[in-house]
Design a protein around this motif. Structure first.
Motif, PDB file in Angstrom:
ATOM      1  N   GLU A   1      -8.906   0.854  -3.112  1.00 51.28           N
ATOM      2  CA  GLU A   1      -7.647   0.337  -3.587  1.00 51.28           C
ATOM      3  C   GLU A   1      -7.766  -0.525  -4.775  1.00 51.28           C
ATOM      4  O   GLU A   1      -8.755  -0.618  -5.225  1.00 51.28           O
ATOM      5  CB  GLU A   1      -6.897   0.063  -2.215  1.00 51.28           C
TER       6      GLU A   1
ATOM      7  N   LYS B   1       2.188  -0.560   8.422  1.00 52.08           N
ATOM      8  CA  LYS B   1       2.361  -1.418   7.191  1.00 52.08           C
ATOM      9  C   LYS B   1       3.678  -2.261   7.531  1.00 52.08           C
ATOM     10  O   LYS B   1       4.549  -1.709   7.532  1.00 52.08           O
ATOM     11  CB  LYS B   1       2.258  -0.980   5.985  1.00 52.08           C
TER      12      LYS B   1
ATOM     13  N   TRP C   1      -4.438   6.215   9.858  1.00 53.32           N
ATOM     14  CA  TRP C   1      -3.033   5.854   9.561  1.00 53.32           C
ATOM     15  C   TRP C   1      -2.599   4.375  10.321  1.00 53.32           C
ATOM     16  O   TRP C   1      -2.501   4.455  11.588  1.00 53.32           O
ATOM     17  CB  TRP C   1      -2.067   6.837   9.709  1.00 53.32           C
ATOM     18  N   TYR C   2      -2.363   3.391   9.682  1.00 59.33           N
ATOM     19  CA  TYR C   2      -1.914   2.155  10.383  1.00 59.33           C
ATOM     20  C   TYR C   2      -0.394   1.775   9.869  1.00 59.33           C
ATOM     21  O   TYR C   2      -0.158   1.907   8.707  1.00 59.33           O
ATOM     22  CB  TYR C   2      -2.801   0.961  10.010  1.00 59.33           C
TER      23      TYR C   2
ATOM     24  N   LYS D   1       0.780  -1.256  -0.083  1.00 58.66           N
ATOM     25  CA  LYS D   1       0.062   0.097   0.067  1.00 58.66           C
ATOM     26  C   LYS D   1       0.842   1.177  -0.018  1.00 58.66           C
ATOM     27  O   LYS D   1       0.784   1.914   1.049  1.00 58.66           O
ATOM     28  CB  LYS D   1      -1.022  -0.059   1.146  1.00 58.66           C
TER      29      LYS D   1
ATOM     30  N   TYR E   1      -3.371   6.438   3.222  1.00 56.79           N
ATOM     31  CA  TYR E   1      -4.198   6.567   4.579  1.00 56.79           C
ATOM     32  C   TYR E   1      -5.088   5.296   4.449  1.00 56.79           C
ATOM     33  O   TYR E   1      -5.556   4.998   3.240  1.00 56.79           O
ATOM     34  CB  TYR E   1      -4.843   7.862   4.888  1.00 56.79           C
ATOM     35  N   ASP E   2      -5.577   4.805   5.480  1.00 55.68           N
ATOM     36  CA  ASP E   2      -6.861   4.014   5.502  1.00 55.68           C
ATOM     37  C   ASP E   2      -8.121   4.855   5.456  1.00 55.68           C
ATOM     38  O   ASP E   2      -8.258   5.483   6.248  1.00 55.68           O
ATOM     39  CB  ASP E   2      -6.777   3.046   6.537  1.00 55.68           C
ATOM     40  N   GLN E   3      -8.943   4.259   4.726  1.00 56.42           N
ATOM     41  CA  GLN E   3     -10.121   5.136   4.539  1.00 56.42           C
ATOM     42  C   GLN E   3     -11.206   4.222   5.336  1.00 56.42           C
ATOM     43  O   GLN E   3     -11.700   3.275   4.859  1.00 56.42           O
ATOM     44  CB  GLN E   3     -10.582   5.447   3.079  1.00 56.42           C
TER      45      GLN E   3
ATOM     46  N   ASP F   1     -12.281   2.711   1.141  1.00 59.87           N
ATOM     47  CA  ASP F   1     -11.079   1.910   1.024  1.00 59.87           C
ATOM     48  C   ASP F   1     -10.849   1.706  -0.563  1.00 59.87           C
ATOM     49  O   ASP F   1     -10.783   0.181  -0.740  1.00 59.87           O
ATOM     50  CB  ASP F   1     -10.799   0.681   1.765  1.00 59.87           C
TER      51      ASP F   1
END
Length: 551
Positions: free
Chosen positions: A421, A88, A85-86, A35, A71-73, A419
């Motif tokens: 992606e 990775k 935000w996680y 990601k 960013y994670d949505q 998300d």
């Protein structure tokens, strides 16, 4: 274990593509697990690396290992957008053992290089740089945390890690490329490192090529000379030297213009964008002729092969059945996210890409009375899905996204997914009968999402912009909103005119054809699949870069 002391691309090269190339990009969308991308630029560079691998080209990618990705949505309690935000971690990346220092703000910052081998995801070799190492102080570690950090100094530092750091890495690898390809101006700082390495602008120019991706102001960055100098962006060259080298006096440094003046060759990313770029930069002396190489997507990665098989066999029953299956499977994801079960027999429109104002995500819903009438029509029913990631600090785009979430609560046949992606992108293309794309002309440089939609049996419905101008045959392989007078009309009048045309085509052509003339609809779908197959496969694009830019 890979030997990185004198790096060579680890597969047998096609002699046609033996020239060595280093390809710099801020983001790469190689595959869902990695990601490190935000949108179209990443999707494009990911497809480029896949095609370079397929064609056995002597090309390596240089990027950044974003610790928290873009960013994670997620969603807030009321379903509106929540940016998260996680951290990775990737067990499939190899540690090269290479570490070196890049000066940022006159302080040495440690940079570590990771490697994605070609066999992991079938892509050309990719090297990813990270400052997230214990030798750095916390602030330096954060440089490679978030893609496109909102802080100006942090963003400049990121471009320096990509540019100066990437050029240094290539020396550590002893790769010695004949061509340095800047995919956008993000890696421009590397040119100042290379000026010292090669000794002159003339020598640098022999090796540097540049792709410009956007006519948008925000995409062509400008910064204050003194800020860049203070941050060591110019790698020891004084402001006076840089002004002399770039021909840019005053206090503002234009990254794209500097890239054009350092490059021996440059290109836009569609025929229209080539024209727009030549107009945009045409009055500036000392820049190369801006060619056009139209962006493309990798057919092998994106296309639904059974759908193509049924089309090539002339098996209409198998073809229709496969498309119905693809829709039904994708609707499971929509149901999981939104609690709405869509019907695969109903015409489904999808609008999904990066959320930005000029792309007009909510255009079709701007006249609420007309939208309601459209969505409540029982004779020609319709389903609409929206998805896409706004930039996390673009509060205008986030507001539009949230307004669509609230709108979806009023209609069972409207859904908004999060998300967006690579995986969801592919599924939504398979879910869609119509891929809606309505940017303001001529602000979409290329807009490649419609290519991979066509590869999955979806019909493009678009304003006449970007790649569409080269592909579309209205009523045969797609539907095109006729151009408004974009030069004299106000933005509001452009939107009104485009919206009127959009509704006319939808009501009078698309819906009646889908419901009342299945054979013609299938012909349109299959003509699109056929027309996109070679001309807009990234193998064609990767080949053109070698022939037109790397020559």
């Amino acid at each position: 274990m890979t030997d990185f002391k004198s790096y060579k691309v680890p597969y047998e090269l096609d002699p046609e593509y033996s020239k060595s190339v280093a390809y710099f990009s801020m983001e790469f969308a190689i595959h869902q697990p990695l990601k490190i991308y935000s949108g179209g630029l990443g999707f494009l560079s990911g497809s480029h690396l896949r095609s370079a691998y397929e064609l056995k080209q002597n090309l390596i990618g240089i990027g950044i290992l974003w610790k928290y990705g873009y960013y994670d949505q997620g969603r807030n309690q009321d379903q509106t957008l929540k940016a998260e935000w996680y951290e990775k971690t990737y067990s499939f990346l190899e540690d090269t053992g290479i570490k070196f220092q890049v000066p940022v703000h006159n302080q040495p910052v440690w940079v570590k290089a990771w490697y994605l081998p070609p066999t992991t995801f079938n892509s050309a070799p990719l090297f990813l740089l990270s400052t997230d190492v214990p030798e750095n102080d916390y602030l330096s570690q954060t440089i490679t945390h978030r893609l496109y950090d909102a802080d100006t100094a942090a963003k400049i530092a990121q471009t320096m890690i990509l540019g100066i750091g990437g050029a240094m890495l290539i020396d550590h690898l002893n790769f010695n490329p004949e061509v340095y390809h800047l995919n956008e101006a993000h890696a421009l700082s590397g040119a100042f490192y290379l000026l010292k390495k090669f000794g002159s602008k003339e020598e640098l120019k022999k090796r540097l090529v540049f792709t410009t991706h956007t006519p948008e102001e925000a995409g062509n960055e400008k910064h204050d000379y003194y800020l860049l100098n203070k941050m060591s962006f110019f790698y020891g060259h004084s402001i006076e030297e840089v002004q002399q080298l770039t021909g840019m006096t005053g206090s503002v440094f234009n990254h794209s213009l500097a890239a054009l003046r350092f490059a021996r060759d440059a290109n836009g990313v569609s025929k229209l964008h080539g024209e727009v770029s030549r107009r945009m930069w045409g009055s500036y002396p000392d820049i190369p002729e801006i060619q056009s190489i139209t962006n493309a997507q990798n057919w092998k990665y994106w296309a639904d092969k059974p759908l193509y098989h049924f089309m090539e066999e002339g098996d209409n029953v198998g073809f229709d059945d496969r498309k119905m299956f693809l829709k039904k499977r994708a609707f499971e994801l929509v149901a999981d996210q939104t609690g709405k079960i869509f019907d695969p027999s109903i015409l489904t429109i999808v609008w999904a890409r990066r959320f930005a104002a000029y792309k007009r995500p909510d255009l079709i819903a701007q006249d609420l009375a007309r939208f309601q009438e459209l969505m409540e029509n029982s004779e020609h029913p319709l389903q609409i899905i929206w998805a896409g990631k706004p930039y996390p600090m673009d509060y205008g785009a986030i507001s539009v996204f949230n307004s669509l979430i609230h709108l979806s609560k009023r209609f069972d046949n409207v859904a908004v997914c999060v998300d967006y992606e690579l995986s969801l992108s592919k599924r939504l293309k398979q879910a869609s009968d119509v891929w809606l794309n309505n940017p303001r002309v001529p602000r979409e440089a290329s807009g490649t999402s419609g290519m991979s939609a066509s590869m999955n049996g979806s019909v493009n419905f678009s304003t006449d912009d970007g790649w569409i101008c080269e592909f579309a045959k209205h009523g045969e392989n797609s539907f095109v909103v006729p151009q408004a007078d974009y030069h004299t009309l106000s933005v509001q009048d452009q939107d009104t005119q485009d919206l009127d045309h959009l509704y006319e085509i939808l009501k009078n052509e698309i819906l009646p054809t889908y419901y009342d003339n299945k054979r013609k609809w299938r012909d349109i779908v299959q003509t699109g699949m056929h027309d996109v197959r070679h001309e807009f496969d990234s193998n064609r694009m990767a080949d053109e870069y070698y022939k037109l830019m790397y020559r």
